[in-house]
Enzyme design. Structure first.
Site, PDB file in Angstrom:
ATOM      1  N   HIS A   1       0.837  -1.199   0.000  1.00 10.54           N
ATOM      2  CA  HIS A   1       0.000   0.000   0.000  1.00 10.54           C
ATOM      3  C   HIS A   1       0.872   1.249   0.000  1.00 10.54           C
ATOM      4  CE1 HIS A   1      -3.123  -2.915   1.470  1.00 10.54           C
ATOM      5  NE2 HIS A   1      -3.819  -2.228   0.582  1.00 10.54           N
TER       6      HIS A   1
ATOM      7  N   ALA B   1       2.676   4.491  -2.917  1.00 15.37           N
ATOM      8  CA  ALA B   1       2.331   5.347  -4.049  1.00 15.37           C
ATOM      9  C   ALA B   1       2.384   4.601  -5.377  1.00 15.37           C
ATOM     10  CB  ALA B   1       3.265   6.557  -4.092  1.00 15.37           C
TER      11      ALA B   1
ATOM     12  N   HIS C   1      -7.078   6.692  -3.202  1.00 16.84           N
ATOM     13  CA  HIS C   1      -7.964   5.716  -2.574  1.00 16.84           C
ATOM     14  C   HIS C   1      -7.352   5.003  -1.376  1.00 16.84           C
ATOM     15  CE1 HIS C   1      -5.544   2.746  -4.695  1.00 16.84           C
ATOM     16  NE2 HIS C   1      -6.153   1.798  -4.002  1.00 16.84           N
TER      17      HIS C   1
END
Length: 509
Positions: A218, A220, A258
């Site tokens: 998780h 960029a 998100h």
């Protein structure tokens, strides 16, 4: 004395806007350090969204989630209150330790951060994005350091085999900023919505920074990958002929943000450790709410949509939240059942704004978990990264005597069995329905890749099982021989343990 190296460079005859002088727009160097050395760790500990550590207490943890805190005074958002929790003594530094290959250099991340920002400075000089760029001239988003392969890759950004890992290397770790800016400009959204170049660039840089680069999955690069997949879906005929420019802007911003500020652990972990975010969001879509509020905080801090009417800006924030909240995997069946019902009844009408928004939700859900649908070379890398993040959480839970979450025990799980289960019960049902909605070459390609990848993981599982079965008899024989020798020498009891004993986790798997 400090030397401030300002990121945005404006003409000397123009006054410098206040937002350009913001702390986030500059790199500060202490006079006691080299100009190109690592920033002061005390400054780095204040980085927004990061998991930081108080230098005066090596065991205590404090988390600065300003992405949520900064919207306290705004209408429609609950204030966050931080309270003491019994688990705060947990040393979360192990969260960001690469357990499989030992510890990495502590200074490498700050140095990369400085390098990236200096690259932005070179870019701003060369591309002249700040002011007065004629609209008929293409807005080049790569400076001279990255022309060539990176620019060629952007020309093929709509292909499904787009290698985001290579692109991230070619852009010096700035894949999310570069890709998102390119797509917004390619759609003409910068001009259409009259977005200020400085504010847009600053927003994207802040978004990229607030993803934790130490997370195996998780981070960029994952956000950039999801944004690229979202772009592929937006180009599908069913969507391309129906979506408005507003829908496209919303979809791309939602994809880029998100997972903003993801801590590298899942919701059950936050709940069972009484994390303040779990309390704030009442144990419901905890991470997704945090991603949404963090994104809203950055939008308001940069003022990216401040020129729009207040009502339009608030509506965009709410709809952005609706898209991000749809990525909650615990609500998968809810969205899938609704999607299946619409397809069965054939009542989806994309001229209806609410139906278009629902399709955007489904598109973002697909983009978020599309890794099993990528070509094997890409899919395998993502599978290993997400599994390593699971295992790191499991290691923390073991260390602190917490119940190990499902799929997080590296001794009883493998990458293969986790991926096969995920494809079977989560990915395949979703992408089968998406193919019903948009029966195109891309949909069939995704299903084909997923079938091949599932078979590949199955083959690897069989190989590992065969090797394990072959190793057990020989190891057992060696143990028996060693025990007999030990008994003869009188140096080991009959109940002794051989150094060649197979770990329990290997036998179970």
């Amino acid at each position: 004395m400090e030397v401030c190296y300002q990121l945005p460079v404006l003409p000397l005859d123009r006054p410098v806007p206040k937002h350009v002088l913001s702390r986030r727009g500059a790199i500060s160097f202490s006079s006691s350090s080299s100009l190109f050395g690592a920033p002061d760790p005390r400054q780095l500990s204040q980085r927004r969204g990061a998991i930081s550590y108080d230098s005066s207490d090596q065991t205590a943890l404090y988390i600065r989630m300003l992405g949520d805190v900064r919207v306290r005074s705004q209408v429609g958002f609950e204030p966050e209150r931080r309270s003491s929790h019994p688990y705060l003594c947990i040393d979360f530094r192990t969260l960001h330790t690469r357990l499989s290959c030992g510890s990495t250099s502590a200074s490498s991340a700050p140095e990369r951060r400085v390098h990236r920002l200096l690259s932005f400075q070179r870019y701003l000089h060369s591309s002249r994005l700040l002011r007065g760029v004629p609209q008929q001239i293409p807005l080049h988003i790569l400076d001279e350091d990255y022309t060539g392969q990176a620019r060629c890759m952007l020309e093929k950004v709509g292909t499904w085999n787009f290698d985001i890992f290579l692109f991230d290397r070619l852009t010096n770790g700035n894949s999310l900023v570069t890709l998102t800016f390119h797509l917004l400009n390619q759609y003409g959204l910068v001009e259409l919505f009259q977005l200020d170049m400085v504010k847009l660039w600053r927003f994207l840089v802040m978004v990229q920074e607030d993803y934790h680069s130490d997370n195996p999955y998780h981070n960029a690069v994952h956000a950039a990958d999801v944004t690229q997949a979202m772009y592929c879906y937006l180009r599908e005929p069913m969507l391309a002929k129906s979506l408005t420019s507003y829908d496209i802007l919303l979809g791309l911003v939602a994809a880029a943000t998100h997972d903003l500020g993801h801590p590298g652990v899942n919701q059950p972990f936050l709940i069972k450790t009484d994390h303040y975010l779990a309390t704030l969001y009442r144990n419901t879509s905890v991470l997704e709410n945090h991603h949404w509020k963090s994104a809203v905080g950055l939008l308001r801090e940069t003022g990216l949509f401040s020129h729009l009417p207040a009502e339009d800006s608030l509506n965009m924030e709410r709809e952005l939240g609706s898209l991000i909240l749809a990525t909650d995997i615990s609500r998968q069946n809810e969205y899938l059942s609704r999607f299946r019902m619409h397809l069965d009844q054939e009542n989806l009408c994309l001229s209806n704004a609410s139906h278009r928004h629902f399709i955007l939700q489904m598109a973002l859900k697909c983009a978020d978990i599309c890794n099993p649908c990528r070509p094997w070379e890409l899919s395998k890398q993502w599978s290993e990264k997400v599994t390593e993040e699971f295992f790191q959480q499991g290691d923390i839970e073991k260390k602190h005597k917490l119940e190990v979450s499902p799929l997080c025990d590296r001794e009883t799980n493998t990458v293969g069995n986790i991926q096969i289960g995920f494809m079977t019960y989560v990915a395949e049902p979703l992408f089968a329905e998406w193919a019903r909605f948009s029966d195109t070459r891309l949909s069939q390609t995704m299903l084909g890749h997923m079938g091949l990848n599932k078979a590949s993981w199955g083959g690897l599982q069989q190989e590992q099982t065969s090797i394990s079965e072959e190793a057990e008899p020989s190891t057992a024989g060696a143990d028996t021989e060693d025990a007999a020798v030990a008994q003869m020498d009188g140096s080991r009891t009959a109940g002794g343990t051989s150094s060649k004993e197979i770990p329990q986790g290997n036998r179970e798997s």
